[in-house]
Design an enzyme around this catalytic site. Sequence first.
Site, PDB file in Angstrom:
ATOM      1  N   ASP A   1     -81.699   0.869  72.942  1.00 26.77           N
ATOM      2  CA  ASP A   1     -81.409   2.150  73.587  1.00 26.77           C
ATOM      3  C   ASP A   1     -82.632   3.062  73.491  1.00 26.77           C
ATOM      4  OD1 ASP A   1     -79.227   3.332  74.932  1.00 26.77           O
ATOM      5  OD2 ASP A   1     -78.911   4.724  73.276  1.00 26.77           O
TER       6      ASP A   1
ATOM      7  N   TYR B   1     -84.748   6.448  72.745  1.00 29.43           N
ATOM      8  CA  TYR B   1     -84.537   7.555  71.819  1.00 29.43           C
ATOM      9  C   TYR B   1     -83.842   8.689  72.559  1.00 29.43           C
ATOM     10  CZ  TYR B   1     -88.031   5.031  69.046  1.00 29.43           C
ATOM     11  OH  TYR B   1     -88.714   4.078  68.344  1.00 29.43           O
TER      12      TYR B   1
ATOM     13  N   PHE C   1     -89.546   1.511  71.140  1.00 27.59           N
ATOM     14  CA  PHE C   1     -90.139   1.814  69.835  1.00 27.59           C
ATOM     15  C   PHE C   1     -91.239   2.879  69.887  1.00 27.59           C
ATOM     16  CE2 PHE C   1     -88.535  -2.578  69.152  1.00 27.59           C
ATOM     17  CZ  PHE C   1     -87.694  -2.342  68.084  1.00 27.59           C
TER      18      PHE C   1
ATOM     19  N   HIS D   1     -83.575  -7.011  62.808  1.00 25.18           N
ATOM     20  CA  HIS D   1     -84.137  -5.796  63.399  1.00 25.18           C
ATOM     21  C   HIS D   1     -84.974  -5.036  62.350  1.00 25.18           C
ATOM     22  CE1 HIS D   1     -84.146  -1.799  65.352  1.00 25.18           C
ATOM     23  NE2 HIS D   1     -83.941  -2.467  66.467  1.00 25.18           N
TER      24      HIS D   1
END
Length: 372
Positions: free
Chosen positions: A139, A141, A152, A265
């Site tokens: 998703d 930010y 990221f 993750h």
Amino acid sequence: MTSPPLKRNADHLSAAGADKKKPKGGSIMSFFGAPKPKAPDAQAAEAPARPSSFNKEKWVASLTPEQKELLQLEIDTLDESWLAHLKDEVVTTEFLNLKRFLKKEKDSKTKVFPPEEDVYSWSRHTPLHKVKVVIVGQDPYHNHNQAHGLCFSVRPPTRAPPSLVNIYKEIQNEYPEFELPPDKGGLLTTWAERGVLMLNTSLTVRAHQPASHANKGWENFTQKAINLVDRVRNNGVVFLAWGKAAEARVAKINRKKHCVLTSKHPSPYSANAGFFGNGHFKKCNDWLSERYGDHGVIDWNLVPPKATPASDKENSPSLVNAPTTAKASQSPGADKKVETKACPAADEFDDDDALEALVAAEAEEMKSPSAV
């Protein structure tokens, strides 16, 4: 074994110009000097930037007035190398319904991230024919001055989120000479311009509402983009899938042609359970070096190299001929204790508050017959 130096490239490192397209003729690994040329047959096997038969103007003219209105963002900002292959996908009922949903969000003054012009920035920073590595995100930010279209990555002056801090730690574990970006930064456009496609599963999100645009249609579109890389990048690329949601996205990748690396993750909730020590950044470069030669590896550095006197250069290790190994156990720093207290200071935002909600949403989406 001598630790191979981390590849360096001083190009495209200024934050001011980080979101601009790379100049024509620029080289992803120009710092190598005279790289090994690809074999002629390997060059011929690569997919062109766009199919020679694709005429964007003619395609736009074929759209209905409503389609043109709904797809104006794709027409204006989705790089043509991608649009040429995804043009049929964007006119499907599912995608047009997604665009109708986003139009309602916009008309109701709902704040959505990233900014419209950045939704497809991944396609412009990393054209299809330049892709060497794919990092699958989740998703975007959901707070201000964070999302800008690359998973990221965050814009300055926003500090690197917790998951990215852990990514830095793993790179430093594999390449001890890796330097953290100044001001705890998290802008990763430099990687994108070197051939690292950083693609989120969902490309938009409602402000402060994680996973709010999950299962609205983005998942199928981004899956098609991943499948496209699988299909047309004939020399092979490396897929980095961290976490079960990302791993599901690469489940059907052709592993005879591509390298697929999976692990936990990098979130603080799971990094200690298998992300730390996965050796992915070194394994990625080892595979690319074997496939493309030394000029094909990724420079993970985000800091410009310091000037080196000519006399010192003669005695410095060769960046091109540095030894490599594919075994994670032999990765530089593998015997070095990894600092696992990766959560940042309290004044930094936490990008992982959406993790459980998103994983649940994606698990539900993967049950859908339309999931690829």
